[in-house]
Design a protein around this motif. Structure first.
Motif, PDB file in Angstrom:
ATOM      1  N   SER A 240       0.829  -1.206   0.000  1.00 36.90           N
ATOM      2  CA  SER A 240       0.000   0.000   0.000  1.00 36.90           C
ATOM      3  C   SER A 240       0.865   1.258   0.000  1.00 36.90           C
ATOM      4  O   SER A 240       0.580   2.218  -0.718  1.00 36.90           O
ATOM      5  CB  SER A 240      -0.941  -0.013   1.208  1.00 36.90           C
ATOM      6  N   MET A 241       1.917   1.257   0.773  1.00 38.70           N
ATOM      7  CA  MET A 241       2.820   2.417   0.800  1.00 38.70           C
ATOM      8  C   MET A 241       3.479   2.610  -0.562  1.00 38.70           C
ATOM      9  O   MET A 241       3.618   3.742  -1.041  1.00 38.70           O
ATOM     10  CB  MET A 241       3.860   2.262   1.898  1.00 38.70           C
ATOM     11  N   GLN A 242       3.862   1.515  -1.214  1.00 37.81           N
ATOM     12  CA  GLN A 242       4.474   1.615  -2.541  1.00 37.81           C
ATOM     13  C   GLN A 242       3.481   2.179  -3.557  1.00 37.81           C
ATOM     14  O   GLN A 242       3.843   2.996  -4.398  1.00 37.81           O
ATOM     15  CB  GLN A 242       4.995   0.249  -2.985  1.00 37.81           C
ATOM     16  N   LEU A 243       2.227   1.748  -3.465  1.00 36.83           N
ATOM     17  CA  LEU A 243       1.205   2.262  -4.376  1.00 36.83           C
ATOM     18  C   LEU A 243       1.019   3.764  -4.167  1.00 36.83           C
ATOM     19  O   LEU A 243       0.961   4.525  -5.140  1.00 36.83           O
ATOM     20  CB  LEU A 243      -0.123   1.531  -4.190  1.00 36.83           C
ATOM     21  N   LEU A 244       0.928   4.201  -2.925  1.00 35.63           N
ATOM     22  CA  LEU A 244       0.746   5.626  -2.655  1.00 35.63           C
ATOM     23  C   LEU A 244       1.898   6.446  -3.229  1.00 35.63           C
ATOM     24  O   LEU A 244       1.679   7.499  -3.822  1.00 35.63           O
ATOM     25  CB  LEU A 244       0.587   5.875  -1.158  1.00 35.63           C
ATOM     26  N   GLN A 245       3.106   5.955  -3.082  1.00 37.89           N
ATOM     27  CA  GLN A 245       4.255   6.675  -3.627  1.00 37.89           C
ATOM     28  C   GLN A 245       4.208   6.697  -5.154  1.00 37.89           C
ATOM     29  O   GLN A 245       4.507   7.716  -5.781  1.00 37.89           O
ATOM     30  CB  GLN A 245       5.555   6.080  -3.099  1.00 37.89           C
ATOM     31  N   LYS A 246       3.774   5.599  -5.758  1.00 39.17           N
ATOM     32  CA  LYS A 246       3.618   5.536  -7.216  1.00 39.17           C
ATOM     33  C   LYS A 246       2.582   6.548  -7.696  1.00 39.17           C
ATOM     34  O   LYS A 246       2.724   7.143  -8.770  1.00 39.17           O
ATOM     35  CB  LYS A 246       3.194   4.116  -7.601  1.00 39.17           C
TER      36      LYS A 246
END
Length: 166
Positions: free
Chosen positions: A138-144
């Motif tokens: 989820s954190m990776q998606l938000l950064q993307k």
């Protein structure tokens, strides 16, 4: 009722007719782990939660969680939308998908569609998002999606707070 499309998905306001899917999704182990157990175990409880949650928010604020369905089949695969939480100043991007639809770009596609809708239709200027501190995907998606880490906040447990200027 709100509805908009992305390349592979239809997003629309969830209704009580979607209670069986909602019940399934919110009782997934990943939902319990990262979002929390809502204690909803019956169709009637799911219908009540939809009325008192997303439908109420949609009526009051003009946005809520939207049901994400596959465009080709109409099969529901997740939820993605905006929530107004009393402990956050701005709307919060939320999403959850059935595990069999992970790692196929659906969450990114749905969230991108919601952010476009937030900017172009709702004229919002800032969106927040929170994640469990252990939820790396989820954190990776938000950064993307362009979100930046803001700070850690403490509710029932510690969460990461992210923000995005639209």
């Amino acid at each position: 009722m709100t509805h908009f499309n992305t390349a592979r998905l239809k997003l629309r306001t969830i209704t009580t007719n979607d209670a069986a899917f909602y019940l399934q999704l919110i009782n997934e182990p990943s939902w319990h782990q990262y979002i929390g157990d809502r204690g909803i175990r019956t169709l009637e409880e799911a219908q009540k939660a939809i009325v008192n949650g997303p439908l109420d928010m949609q009526t009051r604020l003009g946005f809520s969680l939207y049901l994400a369905e596959l465009s080709e089949t109409g099969e529901p695969i997740g939820l993605c939308g905006l929530l107004k939480r009393n402990y956050l100043e701005y709307p919060d991007l939320g999403y959850a998908f059935l595990p069999q639809y992970w790692k196929q770009g659906f969450a990114n596609e749905a969230a991108s569609g919601v952010l476009k809708y937030a900017k172009e239709v709702l004229n919002l200027t800032q969106i927040l998002a929170t994640t469990d501190t252990d939820n790396q995907p989820s954190m990776q998606l938000l950064q993307k999606l362009g979100f930046s880490f803001s700070k850690k906040i403490m509710l029932d447990k510690e969460l990461n707070l992210f923000s995005l200027d639209l």
